[in-house]
Design a protein around this motif. Sequence first.
Motif, PDB file in Angstrom:
ATOM      1  N   PRO A 122       0.806  -1.226   0.000  1.00 41.29           N
ATOM      2  CA  PRO A 122       0.000   0.000   0.000  1.00 41.29           C
ATOM      3  C   PRO A 122       0.837   1.273   0.000  1.00 41.29           C
ATOM      4  O   PRO A 122       0.292   2.367  -0.102  1.00 41.29           O
ATOM      5  N   LEU A 123       2.166   1.145   0.113  1.00 45.78           N
ATOM      6  CA  LEU A 123       2.999   2.342   0.124  1.00 45.78           C
ATOM      7  C   LEU A 123       3.613   2.647  -1.233  1.00 45.78           C
ATOM      8  O   LEU A 123       4.115   3.740  -1.471  1.00 45.78           O
ATOM      9  N   ARG A 124       3.525   1.676  -2.146  1.00 46.39           N
ATOM     10  CA  ARG A 124       4.022   1.948  -3.497  1.00 46.39           C
ATOM     11  C   ARG A 124       3.179   3.056  -4.148  1.00 46.39           C
ATOM     12  O   ARG A 124       3.707   3.918  -4.852  1.00 46.39           O
ATOM     13  N   THR A 125       1.873   3.040  -3.870  1.00 48.79           N
ATOM     14  CA  THR A 125       0.992   4.088  -4.398  1.00 48.79           C
ATOM     15  C   THR A 125       1.489   5.465  -3.988  1.00 48.79           C
ATOM     16  O   THR A 125       1.469   6.410  -4.768  1.00 48.79           O
ATOM     17  N   LEU A 126       1.944   5.526  -2.752  1.00 50.30           N
ATOM     18  CA  LEU A 126       2.435   6.796  -2.235  1.00 50.30           C
ATOM     19  C   LEU A 126       3.736   7.211  -2.930  1.00 50.30           C
ATOM     20  O   LEU A 126       3.935   8.376  -3.269  1.00 50.30           O
ATOM     21  N   ILE A 127       4.585   6.227  -3.176  1.00 51.86           N
ATOM     22  CA  ILE A 127       5.862   6.531  -3.839  1.00 51.86           C
ATOM     23  C   ILE A 127       5.614   6.970  -5.284  1.00 51.86           C
ATOM     24  O   ILE A 127       6.179   7.951  -5.754  1.00 51.86           O
ATOM     25  N   LEU A 128       4.699   6.244  -5.957  1.00 52.33           N
ATOM     26  CA  LEU A 128       4.415   6.585  -7.357  1.00 52.33           C
ATOM     27  C   LEU A 128       3.753   7.960  -7.484  1.00 52.33           C
ATOM     28  O   LEU A 128       3.867   8.628  -8.496  1.00 52.33           O
ATOM     29  N   GLY A 129       3.064   8.376  -6.420  1.00 46.67           N
ATOM     30  CA  GLY A 129       2.411   9.685  -6.472  1.00 46.67           C
ATOM     31  C   GLY A 129       3.176  10.737  -5.695  1.00 46.67           C
ATOM     32  O   GLY A 129       2.629  11.771  -5.322  1.00 46.67           O
ATOM     33  N   LYS A 130       4.453  10.446  -5.432  1.00 49.59           N
ATOM     34  CA  LYS A 130       5.248  11.273  -4.523  1.00 49.59           C
ATOM     35  C   LYS A 130       5.213  12.756  -4.870  1.00 49.59           C
ATOM     36  O   LYS A 130       4.995  13.592  -3.998  1.00 49.59           O
ATOM     37  N   ASP A 131       5.409  13.093  -6.136  1.00 52.20           N
ATOM     38  CA  ASP A 131       5.512  14.512  -6.491  1.00 52.20           C
ATOM     39  C   ASP A 131       4.219  15.267  -6.216  1.00 52.20           C
ATOM     40  O   ASP A 131       4.249  16.431  -5.819  1.00 52.20           O
ATOM     41  N   ASP A 132       3.077  14.605  -6.385  1.00 47.08           N
ATOM     42  CA  ASP A 132       1.802  15.262  -6.105  1.00 47.08           C
ATOM     43  C   ASP A 132       1.477  15.235  -4.624  1.00 47.08           C
ATOM     44  O   ASP A 132       0.987  16.199  -4.061  1.00 47.08           O
ATOM     45  N   LEU A 133       1.745  14.074  -3.999  1.00 48.39           N
ATOM     46  CA  LEU A 133       1.292  13.884  -2.627  1.00 48.39           C
ATOM     47  C   LEU A 133       2.253  14.494  -1.615  1.00 48.39           C
ATOM     48  O   LEU A 133       1.837  14.918  -0.537  1.00 48.39           O
ATOM     49  N   LEU A 134       3.522  14.491  -1.925  1.00 46.68           N
ATOM     50  CA  LEU A 134       4.500  14.906  -0.922  1.00 46.68           C
ATOM     51  C   LEU A 134       5.276  16.170  -1.309  1.00 46.68           C
ATOM     52  O   LEU A 134       5.594  16.980  -0.469  1.00 46.68           O
ATOM     53  N   GLY A 135       5.591  16.339  -2.513  1.00 43.82           N
ATOM     54  CA  GLY A 135       6.463  17.456  -2.882  1.00 43.82           C
ATOM     55  C   GLY A 135       7.852  16.949  -3.180  1.00 43.82           C
ATOM     56  O   GLY A 135       8.337  16.011  -2.537  1.00 43.82           O
ATOM     57  N   SER A 136       8.517  17.594  -4.151  1.00 50.87           N
ATOM     58  CA  SER A 136       9.762  17.015  -4.663  1.00 50.87           C
ATOM     59  C   SER A 136      10.916  17.111  -3.668  1.00 50.87           C
ATOM     60  O   SER A 136      11.838  16.316  -3.698  1.00 50.87           O
ATOM     61  N   GLY A 137      10.852  18.093  -2.759  1.00 50.99           N
ATOM     62  CA  GLY A 137      11.957  18.261  -1.823  1.00 50.99           C
ATOM     63  C   GLY A 137      11.821  17.420  -0.552  1.00 50.99           C
ATOM     64  O   GLY A 137      12.767  17.319   0.237  1.00 50.99           O
ATOM     65  N   THR A 138      10.668  16.808  -0.355  1.00 54.01           N
ATOM     66  CA  THR A 138      10.449  16.040   0.880  1.00 54.01           C
ATOM     67  C   THR A 138      11.416  14.866   0.946  1.00 54.01           C
ATOM     68  O   THR A 138      11.610  14.146  -0.029  1.00 54.01           O
ATOM     69  N   LYS A 139      12.034  14.700   2.105  1.00 50.27           N
ATOM     70  CA  LYS A 139      12.902  13.532   2.276  1.00 50.27           C
ATOM     71  C   LYS A 139      12.023  12.320   2.573  1.00 50.27           C
ATOM     72  O   LYS A 139      11.172  12.357   3.472  1.00 50.27           O
ATOM     73  N   VAL A 140      12.223  11.263   1.815  1.00 52.58           N
ATOM     74  CA  VAL A 140      11.502  10.020   2.071  1.00 52.58           C
ATOM     75  C   VAL A 140      12.529   8.936   2.343  1.00 52.58           C
ATOM     76  O   VAL A 140      13.451   8.725   1.559  1.00 52.58           O
ATOM     77  N   GLN A 141      12.379   8.294   3.497  1.00 53.37           N
ATOM     78  CA  GLN A 141      13.310   7.237   3.853  1.00 53.37           C
ATOM     79  C   GLN A 141      12.510   5.962   4.089  1.00 53.37           C
ATOM     80  O   GLN A 141      11.502   5.978   4.793  1.00 53.37           O
ATOM     81  N   ILE A 142      12.969   4.880   3.446  1.00 57.60           N
ATOM     82  CA  ILE A 142      12.234   3.619   3.576  1.00 57.60           C
ATOM     83  C   ILE A 142      13.154   2.541   4.139  1.00 57.60           C
ATOM     84  O   ILE A 142      14.256   2.330   3.634  1.00 57.60           O
ATOM     85  N   PHE A 143      12.715   1.884   5.191  1.00 55.73           N
ATOM     86  CA  PHE A 143      13.375   0.677   5.683  1.00 55.73           C
ATOM     87  C   PHE A 143      12.507  -0.501   5.256  1.00 55.73           C
ATOM     88  O   PHE A 143      11.346  -0.576   5.631  1.00 55.73           O
ATOM     89  N   TYR A 144      13.095  -1.400   4.477  1.00 54.86           N
ATOM     90  CA  TYR A 144      12.293  -2.525   3.981  1.00 54.86           C
ATOM     91  C   TYR A 144      12.983  -3.846   4.295  1.00 54.86           C
ATOM     92  O   TYR A 144      14.155  -4.032   3.981  1.00 54.86           O
ATOM     93  N   GLY A 145      12.229  -4.747   4.911  1.00 56.14           N
ATOM     94  CA  GLY A 145      12.766  -6.066   5.211  1.00 56.14           C
ATOM     95  C   GLY A 145      12.003  -7.145   4.470  1.00 56.14           C
ATOM     96  O   GLY A 145      10.771  -7.125   4.431  1.00 56.14           O
ATOM     97  N   ALA A 146      12.719  -8.083   3.860  1.00 54.13           N
ATOM     98  CA  ALA A 146      12.070  -9.216   3.189  1.00 54.13           C
ATOM     99  C   ALA A 146      12.795 -10.489   3.604  1.00 54.13           C
ATOM    100  O   ALA A 146      13.876 -10.434   4.197  1.00 54.13           O
ATOM    101  N   LYS A 147      12.194 -11.634   3.294  1.00 60.04           N
ATOM    102  CA  LYS A 147      12.796 -12.908   3.663  1.00 60.04           C
ATOM    103  C   LYS A 147      14.150 -13.077   2.991  1.00 60.04           C
ATOM    104  O   LYS A 147      15.139 -13.407   3.626  1.00 60.04           O
ATOM    105  N   SER A 148      14.163 -12.863   1.686  1.00 61.10           N
ATOM    106  CA  SER A 148      15.396 -13.036   0.914  1.00 61.10           C
ATOM    107  C   SER A 148      15.407 -12.006  -0.214  1.00 61.10           C
ATOM    108  O   SER A 148      14.371 -11.384  -0.486  1.00 61.10           O
TER     109      SER A 148
END
Lengths: 271, 343
Positions: A122-148
Motif C-alpha cells: 500500500p505504500l508503493r501508491t504513495l511513492i508513485l504519487g510522490k511529487d503530487d502527494l508529498l512534494g519534490s523536496g520532501t525527504k523520504v526514507q524507507i526501511f524494507y525487510g524481506a525474507k530473501s
Amino acid sequence: MNNPYESQSARISFISRQTDNIKLFRFELGKKIKYQPGQFVELSLPGFGEAPFAPCGDAKENYIELCVRNAGKLTAKLHEMKVGDKVGLRGPFGNGVWPLNKYDFKKQKNLFIAVGGLGFVPLRTLILGKDDLLGSGTKVQIFYGAKSPDDMLFRHEYDRWKKQNIQLELTVDKECVGWKGCTGLVTTLFDKHEVVQNSVAFICGPPVMYRPILEKLQKLGFADEDIYLSLERRMHCGIGVCQHCAVGPYYTCKDGPVFSWAQLKTIPEAI
Amino acid sequence: MTQGGLEKFVAYLRQNGWPIFGPVFSAEKTEEVSPFLAAHQPKSAHKDGQIYIKEIQKAEDLDLSGQLPFYSFKRFFVPEQECLFQYEKEKLDQPEKEQKAALLGMSILDLKAVNLYDQVFEKDPYYQLRRRNLLIIGYSLTPEIQGNLFEIEYEENILEHLPFDIFLVKTDKAFKVFTGSIKGQRVLEDFGYKDYQHIQYSGPVKEGKLEERMERLRDRLKNHPNPQIWEELGKICIECGKCTLACPTCFCFRIDDKPALKEGAGKRTREWDSCFYQEFSEVAGGHKFLKTTAARILFWYYHKFARIPDEFDFMGCVGCKRCAKVCPVGINIEEVLKKIENS
C-alpha cells in the motif's frame, strides 16, 4: 437502492511476477475506482469468494494494480488467470488512510516508512504519487525487510526511486549467496542508518514486526500521534457491519485500515 | 379490540396474503429439539413443553402469556442464510423476491432487537426489501425477571422508541391498539378497525438521556478492563457458539460462494457467523487475531456493551437471557455483567 456488495467487472490487462508466489495484476475498469493511498478494494471470483486487497499502483491512472500472494483458494485461482480474464472489484473501502493532508509534507515534514514483506504494497501508491502527494523536496526514507533478495517486491523500480530523492535501505532475514547488504529484521536497519529528522512514520507489515519498530521509534522521540500503522484483519463486508475486523471500538475496514498509534495503544488485541 | 376481534383480524391478514408467525406453546419436549439442551437447561416455565415461533392459523393458537419464545424473531429479519447473488460464469444476478410475513406477539424485548437491526442494516438493500415485507405486531406483556435481565416493562411512553406497525396492549379482557407506522394504519383501516391511537416513532433512544447502566458498563469495559473476568470464563467456555445463535442481537455474518452442481454456477451467500469460531479472525497465512477463548468472550461482550453503545447510543443486549438458557457450561450473562460493573 445502492448495493454495497455489487462488484464491477474488471479485466486483467497486465501481469508481472514479483516473487515465486507473488504476482502484480493490473485491472482495466469500466468505471474508475478513485482511491486514496491506504484504502482497499474487495476482489471476487464467482465460486472462489471475495477478499480485500490494497491497491499498489499509481492512483492517478484509470486502472487498478493489486499485488497478490498465492495464499488460499481465491488467490490460487487468480494466480492461474491470464491477461484478458475477468474478476469482480468493489470499493474503495476504508476512511483511515495514510494522513497525507494532516501534515505539510511539501515543506515542513519528512516521511519515514518501515515496511516488511507484503507490507510494501500500500505504500508503493504513495511513492508513485510522490511529487503530487508529498512534494519534490520532501525527504523520504524507507526501511524494507524481506525474507530473501528474491522476495523483495518492486525491485526493478528501486533505482528509479533512488533518483527521486528516496532513501531506500534494505535487509533480508538471513545471510545468503550474492547478498552483500544488511541481514536481520527491519529493526536492525535502525542501528545502521539514522532515521530522517522531523518526520512522520508510516508502518506496514506482518503483525510481529510492529512492537519492535514502535519501540525504536519511541526511543527516537516520535509522538504516538505521528506514528501510523496499517492493520490487517479478516474482512467480509468492507463496510463496518460483519464484525470480523473489529478492533476495540474501531472497524478496520471502515475506521481504518490505517490508524495512528495514539488510537490503538490502549487496545490489547490491536497488534 | 376483543379476543373475537383479534380472531377476525388474524383471518383478515391471512386472507390478504400475510402468513402469520407468533409464539406458540408446543408440547414438543426440549429433548426432541435438542437432547443436549434438555440435559443442561434449567427447567422451563412450562414443565411439559416450550414456546416456539410457528405459523398460526387462528389467534387462539398463540401463547400470549408474555413468555419469550425459545428462539428469537431474528431469522425473519436477518436470516441464517440468504442469497446475495446468483452467479453463472462471470454473470451475477441479485434475487429480488421476498415473502410477506406478519409477526404477531413480539415482546418489547424482541422489538428492541429490531431497533438494532434497523440501524445496522440501514443501508443494506436485502434487509430493507425484507423489512418492507414484514408486518410487526408488538405485544405488551414481558417475561418475569428470570427472563428479563433489565426488567423492561410496558409503559405507554416506551412505545415511541420501539419499531412496530401495530402494538397490542393487554388490558383486562381486551387489547388496546396502537399503530407505529403508516403501514400499520393502512392495514387496520382496510380491515375496518378505527379505534386505535397512532404513535410517532422518535428513534430508539429517549432524548437527552443515555441509560445509566449502559454508560457504566461501557466505561468499565473501555477504561477499567479486568482481564481476570475473561480468563476465568475462557477456562469454562467451550466455544460452541450457541449463545450467538440464540441471541437476538448477534448479527455477525460471513460471505461465501457456494458452487452448484452445474459448472461455473452457484450463489454468493451471507450467513450467520460466530465470533467464537476459530476461523472468525483468521487471515491469509493462518494468523488469528482473537487468539484465546478469553479474547473471544471479551469480543462478544465488548461488541454488545461498548461498540454498539458507541455506534447507536443503546445497548446491544435486550436482556432476554436466551444466551444463558442455551449455554452448555452455565455462563450466566447476569453474573458476568455484575462482574464487569464491579471491576
